[in-house]
Write an enzyme that holds these catalytic residues in place. Structure first.
Site, PDB file in Angstrom:
ATOM      1  N   ASN A 110      33.492  41.448  41.456  1.00 19.20           N
ATOM      2  CA  ASN A 110      32.723  41.295  40.222  1.00 19.20           C
ATOM      3  C   ASN A 110      31.653  40.226  40.395  1.00 19.20           C
ATOM      4  OD1 ASN A 110      32.961  38.852  38.163  1.00 19.20           O
ATOM      5  ND2 ASN A 110      34.913  38.938  39.282  1.00 19.20           N
ATOM      6  N   PHE A 114      29.657  35.191  33.914  1.00 20.71           N
ATOM      7  CA  PHE A 114      29.989  34.563  32.622  1.00 20.71           C
ATOM      8  C   PHE A 114      29.313  35.264  31.443  1.00 20.71           C
ATOM      9  CE2 PHE A 114      30.875  29.985  34.364  1.00 20.71           C
ATOM     10  CZ  PHE A 114      32.080  30.422  34.874  1.00 20.71           C
ATOM     11  N   SER A 173      33.757  29.750  39.671  1.00 24.07           N
ATOM     12  CA  SER A 173      33.189  31.090  39.624  1.00 24.07           C
ATOM     13  C   SER A 173      32.018  31.160  40.592  1.00 24.07           C
ATOM     14  CB  SER A 173      32.690  31.436  38.224  1.00 24.07           C
ATOM     15  OG  SER A 173      31.909  32.620  38.309  1.00 24.07           O
ATOM     16  N   ASN A 175      29.668  33.275  40.538  1.00 20.49           N
ATOM     17  CA  ASN A 175      28.566  34.069  39.997  1.00 20.49           C
ATOM     18  C   ASN A 175      27.603  33.301  39.095  1.00 20.49           C
ATOM     19  OD1 ASN A 175      29.554  36.477  41.276  1.00 20.49           O
ATOM     20  ND2 ASN A 175      31.190  36.462  39.743  1.00 20.49           N
ATOM     21  N   THR A 176      27.783  31.987  39.019  1.00 23.17           N
ATOM     22  CA  THR A 176      26.814  31.137  38.333  1.00 23.17           C
ATOM     23  C   THR A 176      26.264  30.185  39.385  1.00 23.17           C
ATOM     24  OG1 THR A 176      27.934  31.286  36.199  1.00 23.17           O
ATOM     25  CG2 THR A 176      26.502  29.380  36.533  1.00 23.17           C
ATOM     26  N   LYS A 214      40.547  24.821  37.850  1.00 24.61           N
ATOM     27  CA  LYS A 214      40.649  26.071  38.622  1.00 24.61           C
ATOM     28  C   LYS A 214      39.681  26.023  39.786  1.00 24.61           C
ATOM     29  CE  LYS A 214      40.647  31.108  38.172  1.00 24.61           C
ATOM     30  NZ  LYS A 214      40.709  32.214  37.193  1.00 24.61           N
ATOM     31  N   ASN A 243      40.395  31.149  42.158  1.00 25.25           N
ATOM     32  CA  ASN A 243      39.421  32.122  41.668  1.00 25.25           C
ATOM     33  C   ASN A 243      39.190  33.219  42.730  1.00 25.25           C
ATOM     34  OD1 ASN A 243      37.279  33.172  39.974  1.00 25.25           O
ATOM     35  ND2 ASN A 243      37.131  31.113  39.117  1.00 25.25           N
TER      36      ASN A 243
HETATM   37  C1  LIG Z   1      36.442  41.354  36.311  1.00 29.59           C
HETATM   38  C2  LIG Z   1      36.884  39.949  36.536  1.00 29.59           C
HETATM   39  C3  LIG Z   1      36.401  38.936  35.711  1.00 29.59           C
HETATM   40  C4  LIG Z   1      36.819  37.621  35.896  1.00 29.59           C
HETATM   41  N1  LIG Z   1      36.347  36.636  35.078  1.00 29.59           N
HETATM   42  C5  LIG Z   1      36.796  35.363  35.227  1.00 29.59           C
HETATM   43  C6  LIG Z   1      36.367  34.327  34.364  1.00 29.59           C
HETATM   44  O1  LIG Z   1      35.615  34.556  33.417  1.00 29.59           O
HETATM   45  N2  LIG Z   1      36.828  33.077  34.582  1.00 29.59           N
HETATM   46  C7  LIG Z   1      37.701  32.778  35.609  1.00 29.59           C
HETATM   47  O2  LIG Z   1      38.098  31.618  35.772  1.00 29.59           O
HETATM   48  N3  LIG Z   1      38.142  33.744  36.437  1.00 29.59           N
HETATM   49  C8  LIG Z   1      37.717  35.013  36.267  1.00 29.59           C
HETATM   50  N4  LIG Z   1      38.178  35.997  37.110  1.00 29.59           N
HETATM   51  C9  LIG Z   1      39.098  35.632  38.201  1.00 29.59           C
HETATM   52  C10 LIG Z   1      40.552  35.864  37.817  1.00 29.59           C
HETATM   53  O3  LIG Z   1      40.936  35.035  36.759  1.00 29.59           O
HETATM   54  C11 LIG Z   1      41.455  35.566  39.036  1.00 29.59           C
HETATM   55  O4  LIG Z   1      41.342  34.213  39.371  1.00 29.59           O
HETATM   56  C12 LIG Z   1      41.092  36.413  40.254  1.00 29.59           C
HETATM   57  O5  LIG Z   1      40.693  37.706  39.865  1.00 29.59           O
HETATM   58  C13 LIG Z   1      42.250  36.552  41.235  1.00 29.59           C
HETATM   59  O6  LIG Z   1      43.366  37.182  40.647  1.00 29.59           O
HETATM   60  P1  LIG Z   1      43.690  38.753  40.825  1.00 29.59           P
HETATM   61  O7  LIG Z   1      43.622  39.048  42.285  1.00 29.59           O
HETATM   62  O8  LIG Z   1      45.053  38.933  40.227  1.00 29.59           O
HETATM   63  O9  LIG Z   1      42.633  39.491  40.073  1.00 29.59           O
HETATM   64  C14 LIG Z   1      37.751  37.328  36.929  1.00 29.59           C
HETATM   65  C15 LIG Z   1      38.241  38.351  37.741  1.00 29.59           C
HETATM   66  C16 LIG Z   1      37.828  39.659  37.558  1.00 29.59           C
HETATM   67  C17 LIG Z   1      38.382  40.740  38.443  1.00 29.59           C
END
Ligand SMILES: Cc1cc2nc3c(=O)[nH]c(=O)nc-3n(C[C@H](O)[C@H](O)[C@H](O)COP(=O)(O)O)c2cc1C
Length: 364
Positions: A110, A114, A173, A175-176, A214, A243
């Site tokens: 992704n 934000f 993150s 992406n910022t 985080k 993350n």
């Molecule tokens: C579509 C998507 C959006 C996410 N948005 C955020 C976010 O807004 N803030 C954040 O701290 N992590 C975000 N994450 C990261 C997740 O919280 C997590 O740390 C990461 O996906 C690893 O866990 P997973 O493998 O179970 O998905 C996002 C992940 C995905 C897939």
């Protein structure tokens, strides 16, 4: 009922654009008449950051960015929900497409950037549910075009401390642009000093609000030394590891999609995220608890996180591929492990294999 509903809708949701599928799922959960999940086995209870979790399996940030369905998620049986990331002002995020499913790898990339309805809307929703039971944390970030990133975090903490069970400082993150630079030692120390200061300032009205950090799984071990040093020095309440990764592990099968810019999550992230969790655990030396997140898509994977040092875990991508059955599978696997080892609680599992994990070859 939910499983039946899921079986009916999953093939459809997997066939359409991933972002549309996500929006639809949120809408369905918002309006579905959900019964309360059965009460959890007492052995799954966990106390961390001064909070009592009925079970240690939570929803990771990003699934409910705008706090639209925290109570529905709690009712489904999650032990806690982290909403956000919320930014102070509303922002749209990056242009679509910005979310990609790597089916064959059980991964997600992704670059949402934000997308947030902003602090005001999210605060209104959390305030409306305050007083209800259930642990709901808020994950906070900075606006992309802000002039003062640190000020964004501070104002958001002050606003949300009274309505959130805990606050997560998201400096990881990918992406910022520039956000992850806040993980550098001096910048992080300045940020956390002001964050803790803000938390203390509002504590008289808001009560004690745990603050978590985080981090990215892409830090070098030298950087991790610094980050843990700062977190301990500033007496943070815990850390979330971690993350999404900007790296691309070898062996990904979806080679075209793997080239998309963004953070990778799901099964391919598990080895790196779990290694970083164990590396963090050995550095933290029990001073505060850790939340393990990244690539959990089976009960065994969740157990691996506890053994690597997690007191709590969070799920996101695994739910996309496995649905809610994953939550039930994890709870059953945790209870089976307790029975097998004749343990009264999960505490004895936490970090049991951390040292061993850190001795393995670095995941590629
Ligand atoms: C579509 C998507 C959006 C996410 N948005 C955020 C976010 O807004 N803030 C954040 O701290 N992590 C975000 N994450 C990261 C997740 O919280 C997590 O740390 C990461 O996906 C690893 O866990 P997973 O493998 O179970 O998905 C996002 C992940 C995905 C897939």
């Amino acid at each position: 009922m939910i499983e039946f509903f899921e079986r009916l809708t999953r093939p459809f949701l997997q066939a359409i654009d991933p972002e549309d599928a996500h929006a639809l799922t949120l809408r369905m959960l918002k309006h579905a008449p959900l019964p309360n999940a059965a009460a959890d086995d007492k052995r799954l209870a966990m106390r961390a950051f001064g909070l009592n979790f009925p079970n240690p399996v939570g929803v990771a940030a990003g699934l409910d960015k705008n706090a639209e369905i925290p109570d529905a998620l709690l009712r489904l049986g999650f032990g806690f929900v982290e909403v956000g990331t919320v930014t102070p002002l509303p922002q749209r995020g990056n242009p679509r497409p910005r979310l990609f499913r790597l089916e064959a790898d059980r991964g997600v990339i992704n670059r949402l950037g934000f997308n947030s309805q902003g602090g005001k809307a999210v605060l209104r929703r959390l305030a409306a549910r305050s007083g209800r039971s259930g642990i709901v944390g808020i994950n906070i970030g900075a606006n992309r075009d802000t002039r003062d990133r640190v000020a964004d975090y501070i104002s958001t903490i002050e606003e949300f401390a009274p309505v959130a069970s805990y606050v997560t400082i998201n400096v990881s993150s990918p992406n910022t642009p520039g956000l992850r630079d806040l993980q550098q030692q001096q910048a992080l120390d300045d940020l956390l000093a002001r964050v803790i200061d803000a938390r203390e300032r509002v504590a008289r009205n808001a009560g004690p609000t745990p603050v978590l950090l985080k981090i990215a799984p892409d830090l070098s071990l030298a950087e991790l030394d610094d980050v843990v040093g700062v977190a301990r020095g500033r007496r943070l309440d815990g850390m979330i590891v971690g993350n999404t990764t900007v790296t691309r592990p070898v062996g990904l099968r979806e080679t075209a999609k793997a080239k998309e810019t963004g953070g990778l999550s799901g099964r391919p992230l598990f080895p790196l995220a779990t290694r970083m969790l164990a590396e963090t655990y050995v550095r933290v030396e029990g001073v505060f608890p850790l939340i393990g997140v990244g690539g959990i898509d089976t009960g065994a994977a969740a157990l691996g996180k506890f053994r690597a040092g997690a007191s709590l875990v969070q799920l996101y991508s695994g739910l996309v591929f496995r649905g809610l059955g994953l939550l039930a599978e994890i709870k059953a696997a945790l209870l089976a492990a307790l029975e097998r080892d004749r343990l009264a609680s999960l505490a004895a599992l936490i970090g049991a294999e951390a040292a061993a994990v850190t001795a393995e070859p670095w995941p590629r």
